[in-house]
Design an enzyme around this catalytic site. Sequence first.
Site, PDB file in Angstrom:
ATOM      1  N   LYS A  35     -10.055  -6.513  38.488  1.00 56.82           N
ATOM      2  CA  LYS A  35     -10.709  -7.369  39.479  1.00 56.82           C
ATOM      3  C   LYS A  35     -11.824  -8.123  38.764  1.00 56.82           C
ATOM      4  O   LYS A  35     -12.936  -7.633  38.605  1.00 56.82           O
ATOM      5  CB  LYS A  35     -11.268  -6.509  40.608  1.00 56.82           C
ATOM      6  CG  LYS A  35     -11.079  -7.072  41.991  1.00 56.82           C
ATOM      7  CD  LYS A  35     -11.498  -6.060  43.034  1.00 56.82           C
ATOM      8  CE  LYS A  35     -11.286  -6.599  44.425  1.00 56.82           C
ATOM      9  NZ  LYS A  35      -9.915  -6.412  44.916  1.00 56.82           N
TER      10      LYS A  35
ATOM     11  N   SER B  55     -10.315 -11.888  43.617  1.00 58.72           N
ATOM     12  CA  SER B  55     -10.625 -11.875  45.033  1.00 58.72           C
ATOM     13  C   SER B  55     -10.321 -13.219  45.679  1.00 58.72           C
ATOM     14  O   SER B  55     -10.470 -14.272  45.044  1.00 58.72           O
ATOM     15  CB  SER B  55     -12.110 -11.544  45.232  1.00 58.72           C
ATOM     16  OG  SER B  55     -12.475 -11.620  46.585  1.00 58.72           O
TER      17      SER B  55
END
Length: 418
Positions: free
Chosen positions: A331, A360
Amino acid sequence: MLPVDVQFVVGLSGYFVKDLAAVRHSPSYNPLTDTAIRPRTSGFKSVVQPGQVISIILHLPNGSTAIGDCADVIFSGAASRDPLFIAEDNLPILHTVVKKWLLSCDLSQFRPNAEYLSSTWPQLNNRKLHSALRYGLSQALLAATAQVYSCTIAEIISREWGTHIAKHPVDILASCHRNDTLQLDRMIMKQVDLLPHASFVHVSDIGSNGAVLLEYIAFVARRVKERKAVGYTPRLHFDVYGTVGDIFTNTDQLVEFFGMVQRAAEPYEVLIESPIIANTKEEQIRRLAELRGLLRSKDVKVKTVADEWCNTLEDIKEFACAGAVDYVQIKMPDLGGVDKSIDAVIYCKSKGVGCCLGGSANETDVSARITAQVALAVRPDFLLSKPGIGADEGLMILRNEMLRGVALAGRAKTWCRL
């Protein structure tokens, strides 16, 4: 080669931020109408808030600019992540501390600048910059180095890390809304490599004993079969945010449920992200490793993906070494500097662990394009579509950037010299 000026511009992210603790502990959850739910995570004024970014604009001597966007993830402050990124709280640090350093950076190399950026700063009482700042600043510095050599970002990474640039775009996981059938149909029509992500955040989302989740998985598999082109065989991916682990606390029961998931998804391979969210990283690794071992021993072919508690390069190494999951989601905003995500992909590949170069929906077009360039240089197993959860837009941005990058990297050139 030094920058001649730098600007900081506050803007909007591609989605919004949510207080995951508040969501998971509420009796029911509607993200935009349940205004009575109180925030539980520091920094949140409400459970759902607009996302913010700070654009870093580096001005180069030749008149060109290099841009990076500071952004955090949707569920900031959860599972050991840095706190919610609030632009106005971080602007003073950029103006008083970071700007002076940026103007002294030699842009002819990226890695030394990135390494300093990730270190502790004496001017900040030996604290690190917020991960969102490190993310955006490293993007701008990486883009600037590519400007110096008039080449692509992928070529800079290839040169500084010794990697080989992909000759074709990397697979993309299209992130779709659960309730948007037309969006799902468009992704099937466009033959995306993985779909639909389709977040299940609250236990009410998956239904009693996971029945709603099973119905949805079967629906997606059926929809692909009904509408697919000949030869199109996507992988199915579902992000359950620990909800199945909340219902099936016994690992044997969870394995039995995953057998039902496998049957519902047939004939397609299925990946489940964050089947469990534990209270600590150590417990998370232990429980996921136990789950993966039992899945293999029972010949249940569902693959698992780590997200929560797997936030930094060090975390990713721990999950990989423990054999806790089949894939980790790298991430990118959580890792901070782009260099850490590059290192994470290379490490996972060296250990035979699958990886999604993710991030994201709360990111931007700028960070998504840089992600695509990173993917070409280090070749993860797949990317997560971003920004936003419109699927079409993220798919377009990532796929087209990779196609352009492949074309540009293949041209004859004599770059690499100032």
